[in-house]
Design an enzyme around this catalytic site. Structure first.
Site, short mmCIF file in Angstrom:
data_model
loop_
_atom_site.label_atom_id
_atom_site.label_comp_id
_atom_site.label_asym_id
_atom_site.label_seq_id
_atom_site.Cartn_x
_atom_site.Cartn_y
_atom_site.Cartn_z
N GLU A 51 33.55 12.18 67.45
CA GLU A 51 34.16 12.89 66.73
C GLU A 51 35.02 14.02 67.71
OE1 GLU A 51 31.90 15.31 63.68
OE2 GLU A 51 30.07 14.93 65.14
N SER A 93 29.24 6.02 65.01
CA SER A 93 29.98 5.95 63.91
C SER A 93 31.30 6.86 64.32
CB SER A 93 29.34 6.54 62.79
OG SER A 93 29.87 6.63 61.59
N CYS A 148 32.94 6.43 59.58
CA CYS A 148 32.47 7.16 58.42
C CYS A 148 33.40 8.48 57.74
CB CYS A 148 30.95 7.86 58.36
SG CYS A 148 30.74 8.96 59.82
N TYR A 182 31.82 -2.01 60.73
CA TYR A 182 31.62 -1.57 59.16
C TYR A 182 32.52 -0.38 58.89
CZ TYR A 182 28.15 1.97 60.22
OH TYR A 182 27.77 3.35 60.95
N HIS A 231 65.26 2.19 34.99
CA HIS A 231 64.81 2.92 36.30
C HIS A 231 63.32 3.51 36.01
CE1 HIS A 231 64.53 6.66 38.71
NE2 HIS A 231 65.05 6.02 39.50
N LYS A 290 68.12 -7.66 49.42
CA LYS A 290 69.22 -8.20 48.66
C LYS A 290 70.11 -9.18 49.13
CE LYS A 290 70.67 -5.12 45.55
NZ LYS A 290 71.11 -3.89 45.28
N ARG A 322 64.50 -11.17 43.85
CA ARG A 322 63.54 -10.88 44.65
C ARG A 322 62.11 -10.89 44.30
NH1 ARG A 322 65.17 -4.54 43.60
NH2 ARG A 322 64.59 -4.28 41.44
N ARG A 353 24.85 13.14 54.56
CA ARG A 353 25.21 14.58 55.31
C ARG A 353 23.83 15.37 54.71
NH1 ARG A 353 30.87 13.19 52.75
NH2 ARG A 353 29.31 12.50 51.26
N ARG A 364 22.91 11.59 59.19
CA ARG A 364 23.34 12.48 60.29
C ARG A 364 22.58 13.74 60.20
NH1 ARG A 364 29.34 14.60 59.45
NH2 ARG A 364 28.31 16.10 57.78
N ARG A 411 76.98 -2.72 47.75
CA ARG A 411 75.67 -2.24 46.99
C ARG A 411 74.86 -2.16 48.28
NH1 ARG A 411 74.11 -6.63 42.67
NH2 ARG A 411 72.65 -4.82 41.84
N THR A 426 36.31 10.19 61.76
CA THR A 426 37.54 10.34 61.97
C THR A 426 38.04 11.54 61.32
OG1 THR A 426 37.92 8.90 59.97
CG2 THR A 426 38.08 8.01 62.54
N ASN A 427 37.47 12.28 60.50
CA ASN A 427 38.00 13.51 59.97
C ASN A 427 37.92 14.61 61.10
OD1 ASN A 427 37.71 12.29 57.59
ND2 ASN A 427 36.10 13.60 56.68
N ASP A 428 36.80 14.85 61.89
CA ASP A 428 36.62 15.87 62.88
C ASP A 428 37.62 15.15 64.30
OD1 ASP A 428 35.67 17.78 61.68
OD2 ASP A 428 33.54 17.59 62.47
N MET A 462 69.20 4.26 46.42
CA MET A 462 70.26 4.42 47.24
C MET A 462 71.74 4.02 46.23
SD MET A 462 69.05 2.83 50.99
CE MET A 462 68.34 1.60 50.03
N GLY A 503 67.09 1.83 42.77
CA GLY A 503 67.75 3.08 42.47
C GLY A 503 67.82 4.31 43.35
#
Length: 884
Positions: free
Chosen positions: A756, A775, A843, A863, A451, A22, A335, A573, A628, A91, A778-780, A102, A100
């Protein structure tokens, strides 16, 4: 301490982090010569200091004094001046728009003396007392933390006594009485009088704005929108201009293009004899901005000229707040405006066509999350449906759910898995948690700038506003509209594009954007949105470096992913292929007492696996397919230990021999692990159970050889899971290569591993000696790095971690750059130090997350791989990453 206060003329639009959006844009408009009321901005740095210490920086008071003096000299009046007072607004304004969330306090500087001077100077006592009651009301709620209903109830009582439902019917005496009521309420609630000293009012309001950065709704909004928690907010002190001086005054919000569709034209809302909060709060229904031309043509023409200038200057859709004071136009804010996903794509390509921006810039202005929104279904136009009303389509989408009337009710229902529509007269910032939980929002008041509309568009949530025919009775829990009564818990459907509201559940159909990706709708078929998506996704494909593959286990998923633009499979999988009817063969493998029984069980599974791979490799003919080998613990393919124990006990109690169930129970007990995620799984299974990996590799190889004979081009890649030591990979690779040679594979099939485990990332230089590719799973990797068992912790305490700010977002949803991301970076760098041409992919589920894709581009992966539906999102984000 650096400078903490800037005059509007001292800043510019590039100073967002210091002056907030602002303040930076007020400065920019001031320097453009636009009619901006004079004022100054207290920097976000001051807010950060306040939040860190609990008190304002000691030097801030002197800087404010200096700027207040300069403002008073410029305006020719003083704060609290009895005959002609200077009034200011206080403001908030963060670097990232938080509509809205703050606080704002208007008319600071009024007191019991100066209100009479304002009445005399303006010639309008009603206006003066209305301004005073607004100050006390906003101050009480915002600064003194009073319950806002105290003031609203008093206003409703005053209107009832007057016999009216309209605020404008309250005269000066009514409003003067309200001020007395409000001030008494302040004293009753706080034990002190409403402050009469204008500077005390200002200082307390400034601190209230600082505190509002950590208000519950602001914290929730930042979490929802992934806004950093440490930005803080600037505070803007602006001399007041008044839209509530009479019918020749007013206030409004304008957009240089339609924020819902992106179309050019005159869009916005205007409200005569009102202040700005009346518009955005939606408590009074506005008139379309175009009506201002008949009400005040001079102000309308000035506004149109300024809107054109601002859009040309910012080269984008601009959102503008303005006030008309007795025929004089004033600009209060601009804005780059929030917009729907559809509008974002249309505006970006329209600006390219107009020569305002190039295609690179257009691509940077759209986001993968917006593309995902465009892929959601829409209502079936041909379905039978009962329309009960039509209002303003404020945020597109098709939403169906049970009616709820409170935000708490929406949250409670959503936690039970129910889909709900939040129905309100109007929403306010305290409704944010309910808006997030609901499928859509329906209000009886407000327009496209209310709002509800602004927040819904920012979240990509379906919203219909201004349904004036709706009689929303929260106390009775029902809606009445055109003779139809709908009670809480009944289902309605709302169309945020058309503004239509339907009784019951309306069937949905695929969006045209999905039809385009599926290939059933051509980009030149006349759909403007599809044409825009086509142009930008095509450009993303031209500029991106990251490839995009899919996680797919079946030929159907693979075929769909290919239609969506996948360049191969990054994760198949194989354990998913052992479910259903094949469980019996797996059971025989697990129960085998000797080599012969084990080999017989594997022989049963091999042709089934071979058929799986035939279909999968054929569907991805000519593209890489990373397969895999079996990863999870074997006990996952057996019935639960508790269920088996009960069956065996009951059988013996009846005098029956449990037989097979008893043998299964013995096997389950033998395989039971306290922490199976870190137990006998992945490469460990292949090394401990002879022939298991060999069976899978033989099935892959024989399928590939068969497809080669058919003249196809199968490209399997074999991935060894959960490697933590290079010796494991050497042993597994030796077995794989032996099987490939045995089957007669005469071409090179890449053999790699999934990274992993933290140890694998740290010794990636060693592991790369035996790997053709990495590969990152990233989950494990997230589970093992954080020490989290995902299945256990997400429902147990993640919500508390999010509330307390430990997480800005779940690390399973978006990559933890500092921890897990650092391991990915280490693994990539060390792997390529050993083998510069090592292919690197990811993956995990993060492969479809826009923020994570940016990171994977930065660390140099080749990739990402994600679910089929997220492939277009990944393609778009990969292109944006290349440009950023």
């Amino acid at each position: 301490m650096p400078k903490l206060v800037y005059d509007f003329a001292e800043g510019n639009k590039e100073m967002l982090e210091l002056l907030g959006g602002k303040g930076a844009n007020l400065a920019e408009m001031t320097n453009l010569g636009l009619p901006v009321p004079p004022g100054f901005t207290i920097t976000a740095e001051a807010c950060r200091a306040y939040l860190a210490t609990g008190s304002v920086p000691p030097e801030l008071a002197d800087e404010i004094d200096h700027h207040v003096d300069a403002l008073q000299q410029r305006m020719g009046k003083k704060l609290g001046q009895a005959d002609d007072p200077l009034l200011v607004s206080v403001r908030s304004g963060a670097a990232v728009s938080m509509p809205g969330m703050m606080e704002t306090v208007l008319n600071v500087g009024l007191n019991d003396d100066s209100v009479n001077g304002l009445a005399h100077q303006s010639g309008n006592p009603r206006f003066a007392w209305d301004a005073y009651r607004r100050l006390v009301q906003m101050f009480g709620k915002t600064v003194l933390d009073m319950d806002g209903d105290i003031f609203e109830d008093a206003i409703e009582a005053a209107k009832a006594a007057k016999g009216t439902r309209n605020d404008l019917d309250l005269d000066a005496d009514d409003l003067k009485a309200l001020v007395d009521t409000f001030k008494k309420a302040v004293h009753d609630a706080t034990g002190r009088e409403f402050p009469q000293d204008p500077r005390t009012q200002m200082d307390l309001a400034i601190e209230a704005v600082f505190r509002s950065w950590n208000a519950d709704r602001a914290v929730l909004y930042r979490r929802q929108e992934r806004i950093p928690t440490d930005l803080g907010t600037a505070v803007n002190i602006c001399s007041m201009v008044f839209g509530n001086l009479g019918m020749d005054s007013g206030t409004g919000v304008a957009f240089t293009r339609d924020p819902a569709t992106g179309q050019s034209g005159v869009y916005g809302d205007y409200l005569q004899n009102a202040q700005g909060e009346d518009v955005v709060a939606g408590i009074r229904n506005t008139v379309p901005l175009a009506d201002l031309e008949q009400l005040d043509k001079t102000s309308y023409d000035d506004l149109m000229a300024i809107m054109a200038k601002l859009e040309g200057h910012y080269r984008d859709l601009c959102d503008i707040e303005f006030t008309v004071e007795r025929g004089k136009l004033w600009m209060l804010q601009t804005r780059v405006g929030k917009r729907t996903a559809a509008a974002a794509f249309r505006i970006a390509t329209s600006l390219v066509d107009e020569g305002v921006i190039d295609t690179d810039e257009a691509l940077k202005r759209v986001k993968g999350a917006q593309l995902a929104q465009l892929m959601f279904p829409r209502f079936d136009a041909d379905a039978d449906k009962e329309r009960i009303t039509k209002a303003i389509g404020a945020s597109p989408g098709a939403a169906t759910g049970k009616v709820v009337f409170t935000s708490a009710g929406a949250v409670e229902a959503a936690e039970k898995g129910e889909k709900v529509i939040l129905v309100r007269r109007e929403t306010n910032p305290d409704d944010l948690h309910g808006m997030i939980a609901a499928q859509g929002i329906l209000t009886s008041r407000g327009g496209k700038t209310s709002h509800a509309a602004v927040v819904a568009r920012g979240m990509g949530k379906t919203c219909v506003c201004g349904a004036e025919e709706l009689d929303v009775n929260v106390a009775q829990g029902l809606i009445k509209v055109n003779g139809t009564v709908i009670e809480a818990g009944q289902t309605i459907s709302i169309d945020g594009t058309t503004g239509e509201v339907f009784k019951g559940e309306v069937p949905v159909v695929p969006s045209p954007v999905v039809q385009y990706f599926e290939g059933s709708l051509a980009p030149d078929a006349g759909d403007e949105l599809v044409a825009s998506v086509h142009r930008l996704i095509t450009h993303a494909d031209e500029v991106r470096r990251l490839g995009v593959r899919t996680n797919a286990d079946t030929a159907d998923d693979a075929a769909r992913a290919r239609r969506f633009g996948a360049a191969g499979i990054g994760l198949c999988r194989t354990e998913h292929m052992f479910l259903g009817e094949r469980r019996e063969s797996v059971e025989r493998l697990i129960l085998a007492d000797n080599d012969a029984e084990r080999e017989a069980a594997l022989a049963e599974l091999e042709p089934l696996q071979r058929d799986d791979f035939l279909e999968l490799l054929a569907a991805m003919d000519g593209l890489p397919v990373t397969i895999r080998l079996i990863d999870p613990p074997l006990h996952e393919f057996l019935p639960s230990m508790e269920e088996l124990a009960v069956k065996v006990a009951l059988a013996r109690e009846r005098g029956q021999e449990p037989g097979h169930d008893a043998a299964l129970l013995t096997a389950v007990e033998r395989l039971h692990e306290e922490n199976p995620m870190l137990g006998l799984r992945g490469v460990r299974l292949g090394l401990v159970i002879p022939g298991l990996f060999a069976m899978q590799v033989r099935a892959i190889a024989s399928a590939a050889v068969e497809l080669k004979r058919q003249g196809k081009d199968p490209r399997p890649e074999i991935m060894i899971p959960l490697v933590g030591a290079v010796q494991e990979l050497h042993l597994a690779r030796d077995e794989v290569e032996a099987v490939l040679a045995e089957v007669g594979v005469e071409w090179s099939i890449p053999i790699g591993t999934m990274i992993e485990l933290p140890r694998a990332a740290v010794i990636a230089d060693q592991i790369a000696e035996a790997a053709d590719f990495f590969s990152f799973g990233t989950n494990d990797l997230t589970q093992t790095t954080w020490g989290f068992s995902r299945d256990d912790v997400e429902g147990a305490f993640f919500s508390r971690y999010l509330e307390k700010g430990i997480f800005a977002v779940s690390p399973f949803e978006s990559i933890d750059r500092e921890g897990v991301g650092a391991l990915v970076r280490t693994g990539a760098e060390r792997g390529r130090a050993t083998k510069p041409d090592l292919k690197l992919g990811i993956c995990g589920e993060h492969g479809g997350d826009p923020d994570s894709i940016q990171f994977f581009h930065e660390v140099g992966l080749d990739y990402v791989s994600c679910s089929p539906f997220r492939i277009p999102v990944a393609r778009l984000e990969a292109g944006r990453s290349a440009l950023d």
